[in-house]
Design an enzyme around this catalytic site. Structure first.
Site, PDB file in Angstrom:
ATOM      1  N   TYR A 269       0.782  -1.176  -0.069  1.00  0.00           N
ATOM      2  CA  TYR A 269       0.017   0.018   0.002  1.00  0.00           C
ATOM      3  C   TYR A 269       0.881   1.210  -0.005  1.00  0.00           C
TER       4      TYR A 269
ATOM      5  N   LEU B 272       6.357 -10.506  -2.318  1.00  0.00           N
ATOM      6  CA  LEU B 272       4.858 -10.779  -2.560  1.00  0.00           C
ATOM      7  C   LEU B 272       4.395 -11.471  -1.473  1.00  0.00           C
TER       8      LEU B 272
ATOM      9  N   ILE C 180      13.513 -10.569   2.048  1.00  0.00           N
ATOM     10  CA  ILE C 180      14.864  -9.904   2.952  1.00  0.00           C
ATOM     11  C   ILE C 180      15.481 -10.811   3.966  1.00  0.00           C
TER      12      ILE C 180
ATOM     13  N   ASN D 204      10.274 -12.269  10.470  1.00  0.00           N
ATOM     14  CA  ASN D 204      10.280 -11.439   9.423  1.00  0.00           C
ATOM     15  C   ASN D 204      10.613  -9.980   9.330  1.00  0.00           C
TER      16      ASN D 204
ATOM     17  N   THR E  40       6.613   3.308  13.400  1.00  0.00           N
ATOM     18  CA  THR E  40       5.243   3.449  13.631  1.00  0.00           C
ATOM     19  C   THR E  40       5.190   4.423  15.026  1.00  0.00           C
TER      20      THR E  40
ATOM     21  N   SER F  39       1.247  -4.238  20.596  1.00  0.00           N
ATOM     22  CA  SER F  39       0.764  -5.626  19.896  1.00  0.00           C
ATOM     23  C   SER F  39       2.238  -6.071  19.603  1.00  0.00           C
TER      24      SER F  39
ATOM     25  N   TYR G 260       3.421  -6.907  16.747  1.00  0.00           N
ATOM     26  CA  TYR G 260       3.634  -6.302  15.467  1.00  0.00           C
ATOM     27  C   TYR G 260       4.327  -5.078  16.089  1.00  0.00           C
ATOM     28  N   HIS G 261       3.734  -4.045  16.711  1.00  0.00           N
ATOM     29  CA  HIS G 261       4.127  -2.884  17.158  1.00  0.00           C
ATOM     30  C   HIS G 261       5.532  -2.880  17.763  1.00  0.00           C
TER      31      HIS G 261
ATOM     32  N   LYS H 168       8.586  -3.423  15.646  1.00  0.00           N
ATOM     33  CA  LYS H 168       9.018  -2.049  15.188  1.00  0.00           C
ATOM     34  C   LYS H 168      10.157  -1.483  16.300  1.00  0.00           C
TER      35      LYS H 168
ATOM     36  N   ARG I  26     -11.352   1.712   6.789  1.00  0.00           N
ATOM     37  CA  ARG I  26     -12.412   0.883   6.967  1.00  0.00           C
ATOM     38  C   ARG I  26     -13.685   1.301   7.411  1.00  0.00           C
TER      39      ARG I  26
ATOM     40  N   GLU J 129      -6.101  -2.158  25.383  1.00  0.00           N
ATOM     41  CA  GLU J 129      -5.525  -0.611  25.123  1.00  0.00           C
ATOM     42  C   GLU J 129      -6.363   0.478  25.660  1.00  0.00           C
TER      43      GLU J 129
HETATM   44  P1  NAD Z   1       1.455  -3.757   3.134  1.00  0.00           P
HETATM   45  O1  NAD Z   1       1.364  -4.978   3.830  1.00  0.00           O
HETATM   46  O2  NAD Z   1       0.656  -3.217   1.883  1.00  0.00           O
HETATM   47  O3  NAD Z   1       3.073  -3.799   2.203  1.00  0.00           O
HETATM   48  C1  NAD Z   1       4.232  -4.416   2.780  1.00  0.00           C
HETATM   49  C2  NAD Z   1       5.027  -5.093   1.502  1.00  0.00           C
HETATM   50  O4  NAD Z   1       6.050  -5.548   2.158  1.00  0.00           O
HETATM   51  C3  NAD Z   1       4.213  -6.138   0.951  1.00  0.00           C
HETATM   52  O5  NAD Z   1       4.083  -5.853  -0.411  1.00  0.00           O
HETATM   53  C4  NAD Z   1       4.976  -7.350   1.357  1.00  0.00           C
HETATM   54  O6  NAD Z   1       4.844  -8.413   0.391  1.00  0.00           O
HETATM   55  C5  NAD Z   1       6.253  -7.023   1.615  1.00  0.00           C
HETATM   56  N1  NAD Z   1       6.937  -7.757   2.419  1.00  0.00           N
HETATM   57  C6  NAD Z   1       6.819  -8.250   3.839  1.00  0.00           C
HETATM   58  N2  NAD Z   1       7.749  -8.777   4.278  1.00  0.00           N
HETATM   59  C7  NAD Z   1       8.852  -8.681   3.290  1.00  0.00           C
HETATM   60  C8  NAD Z   1      10.121  -9.669   3.270  1.00  0.00           C
HETATM   61  N3  NAD Z   1      10.558 -10.245   4.411  1.00  0.00           N
HETATM   62  N4  NAD Z   1      10.652  -9.505   2.199  1.00  0.00           N
HETATM   63  C9  NAD Z   1      10.201  -8.610   1.137  1.00  0.00           C
HETATM   64  N5  NAD Z   1       9.259  -8.095   1.019  1.00  0.00           N
HETATM   65  C10 NAD Z   1       8.551  -8.171   2.355  1.00  0.00           C
HETATM   66  O7  NAD Z   1       1.856  -2.649   4.293  1.00  0.00           O
HETATM   67  P2  NAD Z   1       1.925  -0.966   4.276  1.00  0.00           P
HETATM   68  O8  NAD Z   1       0.450  -0.658   4.796  1.00  0.00           O
HETATM   69  O9  NAD Z   1       2.261  -0.586   2.910  1.00  0.00           O
HETATM   70  O10 NAD Z   1       2.783  -0.592   5.253  1.00  0.00           O
HETATM   71  C11 NAD Z   1       4.164  -0.662   4.768  1.00  0.00           C
HETATM   72  C12 NAD Z   1       5.203  -0.198   5.973  1.00  0.00           C
HETATM   73  O11 NAD Z   1       4.740   0.970   6.618  1.00  0.00           O
HETATM   74  C13 NAD Z   1       5.268  -1.327   6.981  1.00  0.00           C
HETATM   75  O12 NAD Z   1       6.549  -1.212   7.394  1.00  0.00           O
HETATM   76  C14 NAD Z   1       4.217  -0.695   8.004  1.00  0.00           C
HETATM   77  O13 NAD Z   1       5.087  -1.035   9.473  1.00  0.00           O
HETATM   78  C15 NAD Z   1       4.335   1.063   8.032  1.00  0.00           C
HETATM   79  N6  NAD Z   1       3.213   1.696   8.310  1.00  0.00           N
HETATM   80  C16 NAD Z   1       2.081   1.460   7.661  1.00  0.00           C
HETATM   81  C17 NAD Z   1       1.028   2.147   8.124  1.00  0.00           C
HETATM   82  C18 NAD Z   1      -0.418   2.166   7.602  1.00  0.00           C
HETATM   83  O14 NAD Z   1      -1.520   2.602   8.023  1.00  0.00           O
HETATM   84  N7  NAD Z   1      -0.450   1.215   6.512  1.00  0.00           N
HETATM   85  C19 NAD Z   1       1.058   3.085   9.158  1.00  0.00           C
HETATM   86  C20 NAD Z   1       2.311   3.314   9.753  1.00  0.00           C
HETATM   87  C21 NAD Z   1       3.444   2.467   9.401  1.00  0.00           C
HETATM   88  N1  USQ Z   2     -10.332   0.642  15.571  1.00  0.00           N
HETATM   89  C1  USQ Z   2     -11.369   0.591  15.829  1.00  0.00           C
HETATM   90  N2  USQ Z   2     -12.255   0.123  14.857  1.00  0.00           N
HETATM   91  C2  USQ Z   2     -11.711  -0.460  13.577  1.00  0.00           C
HETATM   92  C3  USQ Z   2     -10.203  -0.556  13.531  1.00  0.00           C
HETATM   93  C4  USQ Z   2      -9.655   0.177  14.505  1.00  0.00           C
HETATM   94  O1  USQ Z   2     -11.954   1.188  16.893  1.00  0.00           O
HETATM   95  O2  USQ Z   2     -12.601  -0.856  12.963  1.00  0.00           O
HETATM   96  C5  USQ Z   2      -9.089   1.336  16.773  1.00  0.00           C
HETATM   97  C6  USQ Z   2      -8.210   0.331  17.202  1.00  0.00           C
HETATM   98  O3  USQ Z   2      -8.661  -0.166  18.320  1.00  0.00           O
HETATM   99  C7  USQ Z   2      -6.835   1.177  17.531  1.00  0.00           C
HETATM  100  C8  USQ Z   2      -7.132   2.298  16.528  1.00  0.00           C
HETATM  101  O4  USQ Z   2      -8.290   2.275  15.812  1.00  0.00           O
HETATM  102  O5  USQ Z   2      -7.155   2.043  18.712  1.00  0.00           O
HETATM  103  C9  USQ Z   2      -6.006   2.323  15.178  1.00  0.00           C
HETATM  104  O6  USQ Z   2      -6.354   0.809  14.732  1.00  0.00           O
HETATM  105  P1  USQ Z   2      -5.874   0.523  13.129  1.00  0.00           P
HETATM  106  O7  USQ Z   2      -6.321  -0.965  12.962  1.00  0.00           O
HETATM  107  O8  USQ Z   2      -6.311   1.450  12.140  1.00  0.00           O
HETATM  108  O9  USQ Z   2      -4.062   0.767  13.335  1.00  0.00           O
HETATM  109  P2  USQ Z   2      -3.176  -0.022  13.969  1.00  0.00           P
HETATM  110  O10 USQ Z   2      -3.547  -1.456  14.462  1.00  0.00           O
HETATM  111  O11 USQ Z   2      -2.533   0.759  15.170  1.00  0.00           O
HETATM  112  O12 USQ Z   2      -2.044  -0.305  12.838  1.00  0.00           O
HETATM  113  C10 USQ Z   2      -1.954   0.647  11.658  1.00  0.00           C
HETATM  114  C11 USQ Z   2      -1.304  -0.108  10.589  1.00  0.00           C
HETATM  115  C12 USQ Z   2       0.206  -0.349  11.197  1.00  0.00           C
HETATM  116  C13 USQ Z   2       0.633   1.225  11.711  1.00  0.00           C
HETATM  117  C14 USQ Z   2      -0.202   1.830  12.743  1.00  0.00           C
HETATM  118  C15 USQ Z   2       0.297   3.322  13.011  1.00  0.00           C
HETATM  119  O13 USQ Z   2      -1.527  -1.218  10.189  1.00  0.00           O
HETATM  120  O14 USQ Z   2       1.113  -1.006   9.870  1.00  0.00           O
HETATM  121  O15 USQ Z   2       2.097   0.890  12.326  1.00  0.00           O
HETATM  122  O16 USQ Z   2      -1.400   1.968  11.996  1.00  0.00           O
HETATM  123  S1  USQ Z   2       0.185   3.591  14.770  1.00  0.00           S
HETATM  124  O17 USQ Z   2      -1.474   3.292  14.986  1.00  0.00           O
HETATM  125  O18 USQ Z   2       0.275   5.014  14.666  1.00  0.00           O
HETATM  126  O19 USQ Z   2       1.105   2.747  15.545  1.00  0.00           O
END
Ligand code: NAD
Ligand code: USQ
Length: 382
Positions: A11, A33, A75, A118, A144, A179, A181-182, A185, A241, A328
């Protein structure tokens, strides 16, 4: 300048790769991918029909005359990573390539381990490859805002100056992620900081907030360039969403009281922030942290804004407060600094009625692709 975008099929990465290519950077995409594979495994699909990466890149070249190199692989495989870097010879590496969903990482032990291996091993491999072959290369890493959690004091950009027993130091800001995940990071940030302090590498950690929106100038140029837009309970994020829920007449899913406050930004600002970081690199040995968001909202307020925007185009929008599947704080102090990117010249796209309107209409256009069974959250933190 040659920029390798790791995770360039995702994305944020896809929008960024095209934007940088359009700005005249020589761009390569590296992606395993695996995200497309996880979607298949979990039976999820993006709202938008995304073309295979090779078709996307061919279309981009046909439209603009600009070629983007492609490296398909993981990677966490050091041999593949090293070979790709030696072939591409990057000046800057933008690293988006991680498992980025908090709910995915909380499904069970396997998904937590997968996420941390990963993300942490991938980033560690990258640090070693940069140290070995490209020690002057600037690493721009997506972190993040969730690394900080929700402390009851102002959130600074990466560091905080503390006075303790009459002595003073500037130290990494405390981390309280919510989480597995977080947490991955946070582990990445520590490893990158170490590589800068000990080996003299240069890196920028972009602590990004929740991204919303789907259109950028480049991805909007052609149907084959369309970006993914996740709406499901695993990969879908709050505002995206809510807009898709409103479009199909599903009640908006606010978790718990809805006072959870986060930093948010438009995807058009994601691409610009990354470019600002690339164009103004960190110094050798510097681990620089930017908080990458433009506005703060509570999820309850976002739901109200989507309801209002939906009503104005004759959608009947209800808001439901679900039992919170996450652990949370639902009411808390949140005041995060975000001046570093503004100081470099970022001109934010603030959330507006017109953006909500365009996102709602986008969702209406593809509403027949929505699987209603994937909307409610199924992963519980407890
Ligand atoms: P995404 O899942 O759409 O894209 C991630 C891409 O990385 C995918 O195409 C996946 O195939 C690739 N990938 C994952 N693991 C890999 C690996 N080991 N080797 C090679 N490729 C790999 O995610 P996104 O929403 O584009 O998020 C991208 C980055 O931005 C992430 O690091 C995420 O933590 C950060 N981020 C996203 C958001 C958000 O709201 N989407 C917010 C804050 C931070
Ligand atoms: N939430 C709702 N309803 C929903 C979805 C989410 O109330 O349907 C709430 C969650 O409980 C949370 C907040 O909205 O309190 C954010 O949740 P989210 O799913 O929108 O985002 P999050 O899980 O925090 O993760 C996303 C991305 C992640 C990135 C992060 C930035 O998936 O890759 O790191 O946003 S941040 O939130 O600033 O850490």
């Amino acid at each position: 300048m040659k920029v390798l975008v790791i995770g360039g099929d995702g994305y944020c990465g896809w929008a960024t790769a095209l934007y940088l290519s359009n700005q005249g950077y020589e761009v390569g995409i590296l992606d395993s991918l695996v995200r497309r594979h996880w979607d298949l495994e979990l039976c999820l699909e993006t709202l938008t029909p995304i073309a295979p990466i090779q078709q996307r890149l061919q279309r981009w070249q046909d439209l603009t005359g600009k070629a983007i190199d492609l490296f398909i692989g993981d990677i966490t495989n050091y041999t593949f990573l090293e070979k790709s870097l030696l072939q591409f010879q990057p000046d800057t590496i933008v690293h988006f390539g991680e498992q980025r969903s908090a709910p995915f990482s909380m499904i069970d032990r396997e998904h937590a381990v997968l996420t941390q291996v990963n993300n942490v091993v991938g980033t560690l491999n990258l640090l070693y490859a940069i140290r070995e072959h490209f020690p002057d290369c600037h690493l721009v890493k997506l972190g993040t805002m969730g690394e900080y959690g929700t402390p009851n004091i102002d959130i600074e950009e990466g560091y905080i100056t503390i006075e303790h027993n009459g002595r003073k130091d500037t130290l990494p800001y405390p981390k309280q992620p919510g989480s597995m995940y977080h947490l991955s990071k946070v582990h990445d940030s520590h490893n990158i900081h170490f590589a800068c302090r000990i080996w003299g590498l240069r890196a920028t950690d972009l602590n990004q907030g929740v991204v919303y929106g789907v259109l950028t100038d480049e991805t909007g140029m052609d149907e084959l360039l369309i970006n993914r837009l996740d709406y499901d309970g695993i990969f879908g994020t709050a505002l995206n969403r809510f807009c898709i829920q409103a479009a199909i007449g599903h009640p908006l899913t606010v978790y718990g009281k809805g006072g959870q406050t986060r930093g948010f930004l438009d995807i058009r600002d994601t691409v610009r922030c990354v470019e600002l970081a690339i164009a103004n690199p960190a110094n050798p040995g510097e681990f620089r942290v930017f908080n990458q968001f433009t506005e703060q909202f509570s999820v309850g307020d976002l739901a109200l804004m989507v309801k209002k925007a939906g009503n104005s185009i004759d959608l009947n929008v209800e808001i439901h407060h679900l039992d919170n599947p996450r652990v949370e704080k639902e009411e808390h102090y949140f005041n995060a600094k975000n001046t570093n990117l503004l100081d470099l010249g970022l001109q934010p796209h603030y959330l507006s009625d017109s953006l909500l309107d365009s996102l709602l209409n986008f969702a209406i256009k593809y509403q027949q692709r929505v699987d209603n069974n994937q909307i409610l959250p199924k992963v519980n933190w407890r």
